[in-house]
Motif scaffolding. Structure first.
Motif, PDB file in Angstrom:
ATOM      1  N   ASP A 261       0.782  -1.231   0.000  1.00  0.00           N
ATOM      2  CA  ASP A 261       0.000   0.000   0.000  1.00  0.00           C
ATOM      3  C   ASP A 261       0.819   1.290   0.000  1.00  0.00           C
ATOM      4  N   ILE A 262       2.074   1.245   0.464  1.00  0.00           N
ATOM      5  CA  ILE A 262       2.872   2.477   0.557  1.00  0.00           C
ATOM      6  C   ILE A 262       3.941   2.531  -0.529  1.00  0.00           C
ATOM      7  N   LEU A 263       4.695   1.438  -0.672  1.00  0.00           N
ATOM      8  CA  LEU A 263       5.754   1.404  -1.683  1.00  0.00           C
ATOM      9  C   LEU A 263       5.261   0.875  -3.020  1.00  0.00           C
ATOM     10  N   ASN A 264       4.129   0.185  -3.005  1.00  0.00           N
ATOM     11  CA  ASN A 264       3.511  -0.352  -4.233  1.00  0.00           C
ATOM     12  C   ASN A 264       4.472  -1.237  -5.028  1.00  0.00           C
ATOM     13  N   VAL A 265       5.104  -2.201  -4.347  1.00  0.00           N
ATOM     14  CA  VAL A 265       6.084  -3.061  -5.025  1.00  0.00           C
ATOM     15  C   VAL A 265       5.600  -4.503  -5.174  1.00  0.00           C
ATOM     16  N   GLY A 266       4.415  -4.818  -4.640  1.00  0.00           N
ATOM     17  CA  GLY A 266       3.833  -6.132  -4.851  1.00  0.00           C
ATOM     18  C   GLY A 266       4.564  -7.262  -4.137  1.00  0.00           C
ATOM     19  N   PRO A 267       4.202  -8.522  -4.469  1.00  0.00           N
ATOM     20  CA  PRO A 267       4.770  -9.687  -3.789  1.00  0.00           C
ATOM     21  C   PRO A 267       6.285  -9.804  -3.942  1.00  0.00           C
ATOM     22  N   ARG A 268       6.800  -9.463  -5.121  1.00  0.00           N
ATOM     23  CA  ARG A 268       8.245  -9.589  -5.332  1.00  0.00           C
ATOM     24  C   ARG A 268       9.005  -8.616  -4.426  1.00  0.00           C
ATOM     25  N   GLY A 269       8.539  -7.372  -4.371  1.00  0.00           N
ATOM     26  CA  GLY A 269       9.171  -6.396  -3.491  1.00  0.00           C
ATOM     27  C   GLY A 269       9.034  -6.781  -2.033  1.00  0.00           C
ATOM     28  N   PHE A 270       7.864  -7.369  -1.703  1.00  0.00           N
ATOM     29  CA  PHE A 270       7.661  -7.846  -0.335  1.00  0.00           C
ATOM     30  C   PHE A 270       8.711  -8.887   0.038  1.00  0.00           C
ATOM     31  N   GLY A 271       9.010  -9.793  -0.885  1.00  0.00           N
ATOM     32  CA  GLY A 271      10.022 -10.820  -0.622  1.00  0.00           C
ATOM     33  C   GLY A 271      11.375 -10.211  -0.297  1.00  0.00           C
ATOM     34  N   PHE A 272      11.766  -9.192  -1.071  1.00  0.00           N
ATOM     35  CA  PHE A 272      13.055  -8.521  -0.828  1.00  0.00           C
ATOM     36  C   PHE A 272      13.044  -7.798   0.523  1.00  0.00           C
ATOM     37  N   LEU A 273      11.971  -7.073   0.799  1.00  0.00           N
ATOM     38  CA  LEU A 273      11.887  -6.339   2.067  1.00  0.00           C
ATOM     39  C   LEU A 273      11.861  -7.292   3.259  1.00  0.00           C
ATOM     40  N   ASN A 274      11.159  -8.410   3.094  1.00  0.00           N
ATOM     41  CA  ASN A 274      11.023  -9.366   4.189  1.00  0.00           C
ATOM     42  C   ASN A 274      12.358 -10.004   4.552  1.00  0.00           C
ATOM     43  N   GLY A 275      13.237 -10.161   3.539  1.00  0.00           N
ATOM     44  CA  GLY A 275      14.526 -10.805   3.793  1.00  0.00           C
ATOM     45  C   GLY A 275      15.661  -9.838   4.060  1.00  0.00           C
ATOM     46  N   ALA A 276      15.402  -8.532   3.941  1.00  0.00           N
ATOM     47  CA  ALA A 276      16.476  -7.537   4.025  1.00  0.00           C
ATOM     48  C   ALA A 276      17.208  -7.576   5.361  1.00  0.00           C
ATOM     49  N   SER A 277      16.470  -7.557   6.465  1.00  0.00           N
ATOM     50  CA  SER A 277      17.119  -7.525   7.783  1.00  0.00           C
ATOM     51  C   SER A 277      17.864  -8.818   8.064  1.00  0.00           C
ATOM     52  N   ASP A 278      17.323  -9.951   7.611  1.00  0.00           N
ATOM     53  CA  ASP A 278      18.009 -11.235   7.803  1.00  0.00           C
ATOM     54  C   ASP A 278      19.318 -11.285   7.023  1.00  0.00           C
ATOM     55  N   ILE A 279      19.307 -10.755   5.814  1.00  0.00           N
ATOM     56  CA  ILE A 279      20.534 -10.719   5.006  1.00  0.00           C
ATOM     57  C   ILE A 279      21.600  -9.895   5.716  1.00  0.00           C
ATOM     58  N   GLY A 280      21.211  -8.725   6.211  1.00  0.00           N
ATOM     59  CA  GLY A 280      22.158  -7.869   6.933  1.00  0.00           C
ATOM     60  C   GLY A 280      22.705  -8.549   8.172  1.00  0.00           C
ATOM     61  N   ALA A 281      21.821  -9.219   8.932  1.00  0.00           N
ATOM     62  CA  ALA A 281      22.254  -9.873  10.169  1.00  0.00           C
ATOM     63  C   ALA A 281      23.239 -10.997   9.889  1.00  0.00           C
ATOM     64  N   ILE A 282      22.960 -11.810   8.880  1.00  0.00           N
ATOM     65  CA  ILE A 282      23.864 -12.929   8.561  1.00  0.00           C
ATOM     66  C   ILE A 282      25.230 -12.409   8.139  1.00  0.00           C
ATOM     67  N   CYS A 283      25.246 -11.383   7.299  1.00  0.00           N
ATOM     68  CA  CYS A 283      26.524 -10.826   6.818  1.00  0.00           C
ATOM     69  C   CYS A 283      27.379 -10.314   7.977  1.00  0.00           C
ATOM     70  N   ILE A 284      26.772  -9.575   8.912  1.00  0.00           N
ATOM     71  CA  ILE A 284      27.564  -8.979   9.992  1.00  0.00           C
ATOM     72  C   ILE A 284      28.010 -10.038  10.993  1.00  0.00           C
ATOM     73  N   VAL A 285      27.191 -11.068  11.223  1.00  0.00           N
ATOM     74  CA  VAL A 285      27.586 -12.117  12.166  1.00  0.00           C
ATOM     75  C   VAL A 285      28.805 -12.881  11.638  1.00  0.00           C
TER      76      VAL A 285
END
Length: 416
Positions: A261-285
């Motif tokens: 509703d805000i970024l209007n990126v649909g399911p594909r964008g949702f997938g990227f946003l949903n995994g963003a914090s996990d990707i960052g956490a794994i890289c820094i650990v």
């Protein structure tokens, strides 16, 4: 140890310990199976009920027994032989997976209504919540017995990295398996992972209790663990930071709303946003395992949580996809730093004979913050609107850091 010696410390020193490798492998397989199961059960319940609210009841049915049993579980962990307790938990999770396999079969589907199958799933998840209260903390208790204290920081970092990787990959692979193998095939895969974890756990040595059975009554023992947490400012400060940062600052629950509703990126964008914090956490650990924090870790923990709050505010106000993704990824990096420092503080400050009780209190904080955080996000969004509620959460996180800075100076000044 001199600074020169510390700087030359082997980043793989814990990994070179054979029993530590076995323990991390068991935990990796176990967590991957758990995450696959949570992904599958959410999908399955929605198939059976067509009610989004029914999905929320899954988390509630597991977290209530997990939190309710946590303190007693800590008492039992301290009085038990750790390997046997871990293997018992793994065996019970395997049994739960096999019962779910039976429930998902065509045989059951033709004999039970969707209503009764859903109720049976909730009952099984309730039982796994009880098992989880014992099994979760025991991994970290064994970790401190497997690894010398001088290598605990390194071991904790690798352990957190394995947990994060298993969690993320379990969720992702679970979705692919549901599409490719269906519910039954996915559950059979989960059962295979639990079986593999059981087999690897046989490589661990026995770890007898450091407390004698009957030394204290149950409530006295539990109270001793609670008292330790509240009297040890570094531990209490670290737990409180985790509780309130996730409770108020977790934006994950609102990501679907932002994506659609805000970024209007649909399911594909949702997938990227949903995994963003996990990707960052794994890289820094992984990075922290190779280049660990050398000094002023307590201060860096507070700065990391404050930075996390700022990232959440940035995400809340962003109307651009790339900025939202970057904010969430950076929040994951900062959360990863916080996770490693908190985990190391818990391991270093807790006496060996109290690890079960203290780490069970920790599990209560972690479990309640995740589940209550999701609930808080929904309530705040309903009362304030989505964007103001997420901004409010980020600001509250900054407020928690400010209070901790002044109220827990021993945490701020802590070094290890």
């Amino acid at each position: 140890m001199t600074n020169t010696d510390s700087n030359k410390r082997d980043p793989f020193e814990a990994v070179r310990i054979s029993e530590f490798r076995s323990l991390v492998t068991v935990r990796f397989l176990f967590i991957m199976g758990l995450r696959m199961m949570s992904t599958l059960v959410g999908w399955w319940i929605y198939e059976l009920t067509n009610a989004p609210f029914a999905i929320g009841l899954i988390g509630l049915s597991e977290v209530i027994p997990a939190i309710s049993m946590a303190l007693y579980a800590g008492h039992i962990i301290d009085l038990s032989e750790k390997k046997k307790l871990m293997r018992t938990g793994l065996s019970l999770y395997l049994l739960a997976a096999l019962v779910l396999v039976l429930l998902s079969s065509r045989f059951t589907d033709t004999r039970l209504s969707h209503h009764w199958i859903a109720l049976s799933i909730y009952l099984i998840i309730f039982c796994t919540g009880i098992i989880r209260s014992f099994t979760g903390p025991v991994f970290n208790v064994i970790l401190a017995q497997v690894v010398p204290k001088s290598k605990l920081q390194n071991a904790t970092t690798w352990n957190q990295g394995a947990w994060l990787t298993a969690s993320v990959s379990g969720h992702a692979i679970g979705g692919f398996l549901i599409a490719g193998l269906g519910n039954t095939g996915t559950l059979v895969t989960i059962a295979c992972l639990m079986t593999a974890a059981l087999l690897f756990s046989s490589r661990l040595k026995q770890h007898p209790p450091l407390n004698e059975r009957g030394e204290k009554k149950t409530w006295e023992s539990v109270k001793e663990g609670i008292d330790f947490v509240f009297k040890t400012k570094e531990v209490l400060g670290a737990l409180s930071l985790d509780l309130f940062a996730v409770l108020f600052g977790g934006a994950v629950a609102m990501v679907p709303v932002y994506a659609r509703d805000i970024l209007n990126v649909g399911p594909r964008g949702f997938g990227f946003l949903n995994g963003a914090s996990d990707i960052g956490a794994i890289c820094i650990v992984v990075l922290l395992a190779l280049f660990p924090l050398r000094q002023k870790q307590g201060r860096k923990l507070l700065f990391a949580v404050a930075g996390f709050g700022l990232c959440i505010i940035t995400f809340a106000l962003s109307t651009t996809f790339w900025l939202s993704f970057a904010a969430l990824m950076l929040s994951g990096i900062l959360d990863g730093i916080s996770m490693v420092v908190r985990g190391t503080i818990m391991q270093l400050k807790t006496p060996d004979n109290m690890r079960g009780r203290v780490l069970s209190v920790n599990s209560m904080f972690v479990n309640s913050s995740n589940e209550l955080g999701q609930f808080e996000s929904g309530v705040a969004a309903k009362l304030m609107g989505v964007v103001p509620s997420v901004v409010f959460g980020g600001c509250m996180t900054l407020g928690v850091v400010l209070v901790t800075w002044f109220k827990a100076p021993s945490l701020r000044k802590m070094e290890y």
